[in-house]
Motif scaffolding. Structure first.
Motif, PDB file in Angstrom:
ATOM      1  N   LYS A 151      -5.553   1.244  12.512  1.00  0.00           N
ATOM      2  CA  LYS A 151      -6.846   1.125  11.814  1.00  0.00           C
ATOM      3  C   LYS A 151      -7.011  -0.278  11.237  1.00  0.00           C
ATOM      4  O   LYS A 151      -8.096  -0.858  11.269  1.00  0.00           O
ATOM      5  CB  LYS A 151      -6.951   2.165  10.699  1.00  0.00           C
ATOM      6  CG  LYS A 151      -7.243   3.576  11.180  1.00  0.00           C
ATOM      7  CD  LYS A 151      -7.479   4.499   9.989  1.00  0.00           C
ATOM      8  CE  LYS A 151      -7.834   5.913  10.454  1.00  0.00           C
ATOM      9  NZ  LYS A 151      -8.062   6.824   9.309  1.00  0.00           N
ATOM     10  N   GLU A 152      -5.927  -0.817  10.701  1.00  0.00           N
ATOM     11  CA  GLU A 152      -5.967  -2.178  10.177  1.00  0.00           C
ATOM     12  C   GLU A 152      -6.154  -3.178  11.312  1.00  0.00           C
ATOM     13  O   GLU A 152      -6.912  -4.153  11.172  1.00  0.00           O
ATOM     14  CB  GLU A 152      -4.676  -2.488   9.415  1.00  0.00           C
ATOM     15  CG  GLU A 152      -4.529  -3.919   8.947  1.00  0.00           C
ATOM     16  CD  GLU A 152      -5.587  -4.346   7.947  1.00  0.00           C
ATOM     17  OE1 GLU A 152      -5.708  -5.572   7.718  1.00  0.00           O
ATOM     18  OE2 GLU A 152      -6.276  -3.487   7.370  1.00  0.00           O
ATOM     19  N   ASN A 209      -0.177   0.402  11.757  1.00  0.00           N
ATOM     20  CA  ASN A 209      -1.495   0.831  11.293  1.00  0.00           C
ATOM     21  C   ASN A 209      -2.569   0.253  12.224  1.00  0.00           C
ATOM     22  O   ASN A 209      -3.059  -0.856  12.020  1.00  0.00           O
ATOM     23  CB  ASN A 209      -1.711   0.362   9.853  1.00  0.00           C
ATOM     24  CG  ASN A 209      -2.983   0.919   9.236  1.00  0.00           C
ATOM     25  OD1 ASN A 209      -3.819   1.489   9.927  1.00  0.00           O
ATOM     26  ND2 ASN A 209      -3.129   0.753   7.939  1.00  0.00           N
ATOM     27  N   ARG A 241      -9.743  -3.076  12.217  1.00  0.00           N
ATOM     28  CA  ARG A 241     -10.555  -3.741  11.194  1.00  0.00           C
ATOM     29  C   ARG A 241     -10.548  -5.243  11.426  1.00  0.00           C
ATOM     30  O   ARG A 241     -11.592  -5.908  11.368  1.00  0.00           O
ATOM     31  CB  ARG A 241     -10.015  -3.406   9.808  1.00  0.00           C
ATOM     32  CG  ARG A 241     -10.880  -3.954   8.666  1.00  0.00           C
ATOM     33  CD  ARG A 241     -10.144  -3.928   7.350  1.00  0.00           C
ATOM     34  NE  ARG A 241      -9.017  -4.834   7.329  1.00  0.00           N
ATOM     35  CZ  ARG A 241      -9.119  -6.166   7.199  1.00  0.00           C
ATOM     36  NH1 ARG A 241     -10.332  -6.740   7.074  1.00  0.00           N
ATOM     37  NH2 ARG A 241      -8.056  -6.924   7.180  1.00  0.00           N
ATOM     38  N   ARG A 242      -9.380  -5.787  11.696  1.00  0.00           N
ATOM     39  CA  ARG A 242      -9.277  -7.240  11.956  1.00  0.00           C
ATOM     40  C   ARG A 242     -10.014  -7.618  13.235  1.00  0.00           C
ATOM     41  O   ARG A 242     -10.636  -8.684  13.310  1.00  0.00           O
ATOM     42  CB  ARG A 242      -7.802  -7.644  12.058  1.00  0.00           C
ATOM     43  CG  ARG A 242      -7.015  -7.467  10.768  1.00  0.00           C
ATOM     44  CD  ARG A 242      -5.543  -7.800  10.984  1.00  0.00           C
ATOM     45  NE  ARG A 242      -4.743  -7.432   9.817  1.00  0.00           N
ATOM     46  CZ  ARG A 242      -3.421  -7.490   9.767  1.00  0.00           C
ATOM     47  NH1 ARG A 242      -2.746  -7.895  10.847  1.00  0.00           N
ATOM     48  NH2 ARG A 242      -2.773  -7.149   8.680  1.00  0.00           N
ATOM     49  N   SER A 246       2.053   1.420   7.959  1.00  0.00           N
ATOM     50  CA  SER A 246       1.584   2.564   7.186  1.00  0.00           C
ATOM     51  C   SER A 246       2.507   3.752   7.466  1.00  0.00           C
ATOM     52  O   SER A 246       3.032   3.884   8.581  1.00  0.00           O
ATOM     53  CB  SER A 246       0.145   2.920   7.571  1.00  0.00           C
ATOM     54  OG  SER A 246      -0.349   3.985   6.788  1.00  0.00           O
ATOM     55  N   LYS A 295       0.659  -5.391   5.703  1.00  0.00           N
ATOM     56  CA  LYS A 295      -0.642  -4.731   5.755  1.00  0.00           C
ATOM     57  C   LYS A 295      -0.814  -3.914   7.027  1.00  0.00           C
ATOM     58  O   LYS A 295      -1.586  -2.939   7.038  1.00  0.00           O
ATOM     59  CB  LYS A 295      -1.761  -5.780   5.636  1.00  0.00           C
ATOM     60  CG  LYS A 295      -3.110  -5.218   5.276  1.00  0.00           C
ATOM     61  CD  LYS A 295      -3.116  -4.644   3.870  1.00  0.00           C
ATOM     62  CE  LYS A 295      -4.479  -4.096   3.491  1.00  0.00           C
ATOM     63  NZ  LYS A 295      -4.471  -3.466   2.153  1.00  0.00           N
ATOM     64  N   ASN A 296      -0.135  -4.296   8.121  1.00  0.00           N
ATOM     65  CA  ASN A 296      -0.315  -3.523   9.353  1.00  0.00           C
ATOM     66  C   ASN A 296       0.775  -2.470   9.550  1.00  0.00           C
ATOM     67  O   ASN A 296       1.019  -2.000  10.663  1.00  0.00           O
ATOM     68  CB  ASN A 296      -0.471  -4.405  10.595  1.00  0.00           C
ATOM     69  CG  ASN A 296       0.722  -5.228  11.005  1.00  0.00           C
ATOM     70  OD1 ASN A 296       0.554  -6.342  11.478  1.00  0.00           O
ATOM     71  ND2 ASN A 296       1.936  -4.728  10.833  1.00  0.00           N
ATOM     72  N   ASP A 312      -1.550   6.805   8.265  1.00  0.00           N
ATOM     73  CA  ASP A 312      -2.181   6.178   9.431  1.00  0.00           C
ATOM     74  C   ASP A 312      -1.185   5.628  10.432  1.00  0.00           C
ATOM     75  O   ASP A 312      -1.578   5.195  11.525  1.00  0.00           O
ATOM     76  CB  ASP A 312      -3.113   5.043   8.982  1.00  0.00           C
ATOM     77  CG  ASP A 312      -4.282   5.546   8.153  1.00  0.00           C
ATOM     78  OD1 ASP A 312      -4.820   6.611   8.502  1.00  0.00           O
ATOM     79  OD2 ASP A 312      -4.652   4.878   7.168  1.00  0.00           O
ATOM     80  N   ASP A 340       0.817  -1.219   0.000  1.00  0.00           N
ATOM     81  CA  ASP A 340       0.000   0.000   0.000  1.00  0.00           C
ATOM     82  C   ASP A 340       0.846   1.264   0.000  1.00  0.00           C
ATOM     83  O   ASP A 340       0.304   2.368   0.017  1.00  0.00           O
ATOM     84  CB  ASP A 340      -0.918   0.013   1.231  1.00  0.00           C
ATOM     85  CG  ASP A 340      -1.913  -1.132   1.221  1.00  0.00           C
ATOM     86  OD1 ASP A 340      -2.350  -1.522   0.127  1.00  0.00           O
ATOM     87  OD2 ASP A 340      -2.250  -1.635   2.321  1.00  0.00           O
TER      88      ASP A 340
END
Length: 222
Positions: A213-214, A211, A217-218, A105, A102-103, A110, A31
């Motif tokens: 936010k990730e 991150n 989300r999980r 950022s 993914k975690n 973020d 990302d």
């Protein structure tokens, strides 16, 4: 995004012996650019980590899976059993790193931003640990306790919803009783070019690009 490994069973109309087809896995798309996590994680580390180390796990898993398919087609149980550790190691390396990227950022996006007090993740952390800082300190202690190579994960206990910190060695994944929320790589290749032998500095710095936010989300999705 990356493609997951599948086993597809196909049978002919006369119900001949089943044949198996495995689709290969590949690197996930990131990302952010390699240099986007600086100064906390250097672009050189991210590039080598992603293109060399993560790619090695992808290649190793695909190769071992192909050999396993061949062994199964020949009913070679001995060869199939011998391949299991290879599949576990490379498959775990692939999955753990997909979580890891993914975690993370950039700090100007973020990275490091703590969810508000009203978030479900924040409420659970406050209830159990009092603050994010205390949870982070516990995670860093787990990371420091990794002898050799391994990981520390902040996880959600599926049974009771509790947030816990677990440590794994090599490329072992978290037990299925848990949902991984944050994965932190404690292998030397994740930090040595920048932090040398002072891995504790890497463990402190990485929280600036986590991150949350990730992670939330999980937490909410499982």
């Amino acid at each position: 995004m990356f493609r997951t490994s599948l086993r597809t069973l196909s049978k002919s109309a006369n119900r001949a012996a089943p044949s198996f087809t495995r689709t290969k896995i590949s690197l996930p798309e990131l990302d952010w650019d390699f240099g986007a996590l600086e100064p906390y994680i250097s672009g050189q580390i991210n590039e080598l980590h992603y293109t060399k180390h993560h790619q090695t796990y992808v290649n190793g898993y695909n190769q071992a899976s192909e050999k396993l398919a061949e062994a199964e087609s020949k009913n070679d149980v001995k060869a199939a059993v011998a391949l299991q550790q290879n599949i576990k190691f490379h498959g775990g390396g692939y999955l753990n790193h997909c979580l890891f990227w993914k975690n993370l950022s950039p700090a100007n996006k973020d990275g490091g931003a703590i969810p508000g007090d009203s978030s479900e993740l924040s409420k659970q952390i406050a209830q159990q640990y009092g603050s994010y800082d205390k949870l982070i300190s516990l995670t860093n202690a787990k990371l420091a306790g990794v002898q050799g190579s391994g990981w520390a994960f902040i996880v959600k206990n599926k049974e009771n919803g509790a947030i816990e910190v677990v440590q794994t060695y090599n490329q072992d994944t978290v037990p299925t009783a848990y949902v991984p929320l944050v994965a932190i790589d404690a292998w030397e290749h994740a930090y040595y070019l920048q932090y040398k032998n002072v891995k504790a500095d890497y463990f402190k710095a990485i929280w600036n690009v986590i991150n949350w936010k990730e992670a939330e989300r999980r937490y909410l999705a499982n």
